[in-house]
Design a protein around this motif. Structure first.
Motif, PDB file in Angstrom:
ATOM      1  N   UNK A 163       0.831  -1.209   0.000  1.00 41.96           N
ATOM      2  CA  UNK A 163       0.000   0.000   0.000  1.00 41.96           C
ATOM      3  C   UNK A 163       0.863   1.254   0.000  1.00 41.96           C
ATOM      4  N   UNK A 164       1.982   1.196   0.725  1.00 50.02           N
ATOM      5  CA  UNK A 164       2.903   2.334   0.736  1.00 50.02           C
ATOM      6  C   UNK A 164       3.506   2.591  -0.621  1.00 50.02           C
ATOM      7  N   UNK A 165       3.867   1.521  -1.351  1.00 55.80           N
ATOM      8  CA  UNK A 165       4.399   1.675  -2.711  1.00 55.80           C
ATOM      9  C   UNK A 165       3.374   2.366  -3.612  1.00 55.80           C
ATOM     10  N   UNK A 166       2.113   1.950  -3.495  1.00 57.38           N
ATOM     11  CA  UNK A 166       1.057   2.552  -4.319  1.00 57.38           C
ATOM     12  C   UNK A 166       0.905   4.033  -4.004  1.00 57.38           C
ATOM     13  N   UNK A 167       0.889   4.375  -2.729  1.00 55.00           N
ATOM     14  CA  UNK A 167       0.731   5.779  -2.342  1.00 55.00           C
ATOM     15  C   UNK A 167       1.919   6.611  -2.825  1.00 55.00           C
ATOM     16  N   UNK A 168       3.128   6.085  -2.700  1.00 57.12           N
ATOM     17  CA  UNK A 168       4.309   6.837  -3.140  1.00 57.12           C
ATOM     18  C   UNK A 168       4.271   7.085  -4.640  1.00 57.12           C
ATOM     19  N   UNK A 169       3.924   6.055  -5.417  1.00 49.55           N
ATOM     20  CA  UNK A 169       3.903   6.200  -6.873  1.00 49.55           C
ATOM     21  C   UNK A 169       2.853   7.201  -7.325  1.00 49.55           C
ATOM     22  N   UNK A 170       1.702   7.212  -6.658  1.00 44.27           N
ATOM     23  CA  UNK A 170       0.604   8.067  -7.102  1.00 44.27           C
ATOM     24  C   UNK A 170       0.652   9.472  -6.505  1.00 44.27           C
ATOM     25  N   UNK A 171       1.443   9.681  -5.478  1.00 40.37           N
ATOM     26  CA  UNK A 171       1.456  10.994  -4.828  1.00 40.37           C
ATOM     27  C   UNK A 171       2.444  11.956  -5.472  1.00 40.37           C
ATOM     28  N   UNK A 172       3.417  11.459  -6.266  1.00 43.57           N
ATOM     29  CA  UNK A 172       4.440  12.342  -6.823  1.00 43.57           C
ATOM     30  C   UNK A 172       3.832  13.423  -7.704  1.00 43.57           C
ATOM     31  N   UNK A 173       2.972  13.010  -8.648  1.00 42.92           N
ATOM     32  CA  UNK A 173       2.343  13.993  -9.540  1.00 42.92           C
ATOM     33  C   UNK A 173       1.401  14.912  -8.760  1.00 42.92           C
ATOM     34  N   UNK A 174       0.736  14.375  -7.760  1.00 39.93           N
ATOM     35  CA  UNK A 174      -0.179  15.159  -6.940  1.00 39.93           C
ATOM     36  C   UNK A 174       0.558  16.274  -6.209  1.00 39.93           C
ATOM     37  N   UNK A 191       9.207   3.012  -6.058  1.00 41.46           N
ATOM     38  CA  UNK A 191       9.166   4.463  -6.079  1.00 41.46           C
ATOM     39  C   UNK A 191      10.530   5.123  -6.052  1.00 41.46           C
ATOM     40  N   UNK A 192      11.597   4.359  -6.298  1.00 41.64           N
ATOM     41  CA  UNK A 192      12.936   4.935  -6.306  1.00 41.64           C
ATOM     42  C   UNK A 192      13.226   5.702  -7.590  1.00 41.64           C
ATOM     43  N   UNK A 193      12.465   5.434  -8.645  1.00 42.40           N
ATOM     44  CA  UNK A 193      12.538   6.237  -9.858  1.00 42.40           C
ATOM     45  C   UNK A 193      11.139   6.313 -10.444  1.00 42.40           C
ATOM     46  N   UNK A 194      10.877   7.378 -11.205  1.00 44.28           N
ATOM     47  CA  UNK A 194       9.530   7.562 -11.752  1.00 44.28           C
ATOM     48  C   UNK A 194       9.365   6.891 -13.102  1.00 44.28           C
TER      49      UNK A 194
END
Length: 317
Positions: free
Chosen positions: A65-76, A144-147
């Motif tokens: 769940x943390x991976x999902x949040x990190x990936x989706x929060x960058x653009x936000x 989430x270490x790279x986009x």
């Protein structure tokens, strides 16, 4: 149900996720560790799932769940920064850091040129390359270490989307004193080399691709040496230990060992590798990463992205 988390909580979460350590993240943000702990706890209550695994004496590790949040929060978070700038009537120049994964054999050909052109267009963005093999780059995207990552389309899973940058056909390299090189022939069939010792680039997925070329022709190669290093393979060939198959065309032929190899085009109808920009599927891209994608496509279209074979097909599709 309307979400109740805040931008500050997301920023704190992203910093902890990057550092994988509460104390280090607190120092980076110049806040107390208890402030960070409280923000993470509130996010976990909001989402109803743990975002980190607590590892005694080792720090923290993101949960799925943390991976999902990190990936989706960058653009936000980036969009929030842009809104703030617009309200304050500041410049729209891109800023911040962009981490791009780069397949190791591509890095010498791509990274310096891409960095030069990207920095010229976006001088306030800190572009960082993370090199790795196909598997480690996919994991870096998931973590989430790279986009995004510039890599081959070999073994890329369904969890990722990709944008084709370039198609690169395979070619053979032989020592400068090889009979084929001395004859000055510019192209051959791979079958002419099949009985000679092969120096194999032994990276995951890349290895299977090269061995699959032989299988397609119905022959079994005589593998003499394997190496994880692109330049090591070229040096083995230059000193007469065998021939090899590669994709990126280096016309000058000079190796680290000081000797030369000769690249030879192949006449066989063999599939090219595809260099693609790979992202986590469903993640919203930041403007920084879209700007990098534009640079990749522009350079590939002008033929400046690599020393590829003259037969390479570049595309922006």
């Amino acid at each position: 149900m309307r979400p109740e988390f805040t931008l500050v909580q997301l920023r704190y979460f992203a910093a902890v996720a990057r550092r994988e350590h509460m104390t280090a993240a607190a120092a980076e943000l110049n806040v107390t560790q208890s402030t960070l702990s409280s923000a993470i706890a509130q996010l976990e209550r909001e989402f109803g799932v743990p975002l980190f695994e607590r590892l005694p004496r080792r720090g923290l590790r993101l949960t799925p769940a943390g991976h999902t949040l990190l990936a989706r929060s960058a653009a936000f978070l980036e969009e929030a920064e842009l809104i703030s700038r617009s309200v304050r009537e500041e410049t729209e120049q891109l800023t911040g850091e962009l981490v791009v994964g780069m397949y190791s054999p591509l890095a010498p050909f791509r990274a310096p040129v891409l960095l030069q052109h990207f920095e010229r267009l976006h001088p306030h963005v800190n572009l960082v390359f993370l090199e790795g093999d196909q598997g480690s780059l996919q994991q870096a995207l998931l973590d989430g270490h790279c986009e995004l990552a510039l890599m081959y389309d070999l073994g890329v899973g369904e969890r990722f989307s990709r944008r084709l940058i370039e198609q690169i056909p395979p070619h053979a390299i032989v020592p400068a004193d090889h009979p084929i090189a001395r004859s000055r022939r510019r192209e051959i069939s791979l079958l002419e080399l099949a009985e000679e010792p092969l120096i194999l680039l032994n990276l995951p997925h890349t290895r299977e691709y090269y061995l699959g070329l032989f299988k397609q022709l119905g022959v079994t190669p005589r593998v003499r040496h394997v190496s994880l290093g692109y330049e090591t393979v070229r040096s083995f060939v230059a000193l007469g230990h065998g021939y090899s198959l590669l994709n990126h065309w280096v016309g000058h032929g000079m190796t680290y060992a000081g000797d030369h190899v000769v690249p030879i085009r192949l006449t066989d109808p063999l599939p090219p590798t595809e260099a693609s920009l790979v992202r986590l599927r469903g993640a919203r891209p930041t403007r920084r990463s879209l700007a990098f994608e534009e640079v990749c496509l522009a350079l590939a279209g002008r033929g400046e992205a690599s020393e590829a074979s003259p037969d390479a097909t570049r595309t922006g599709a």
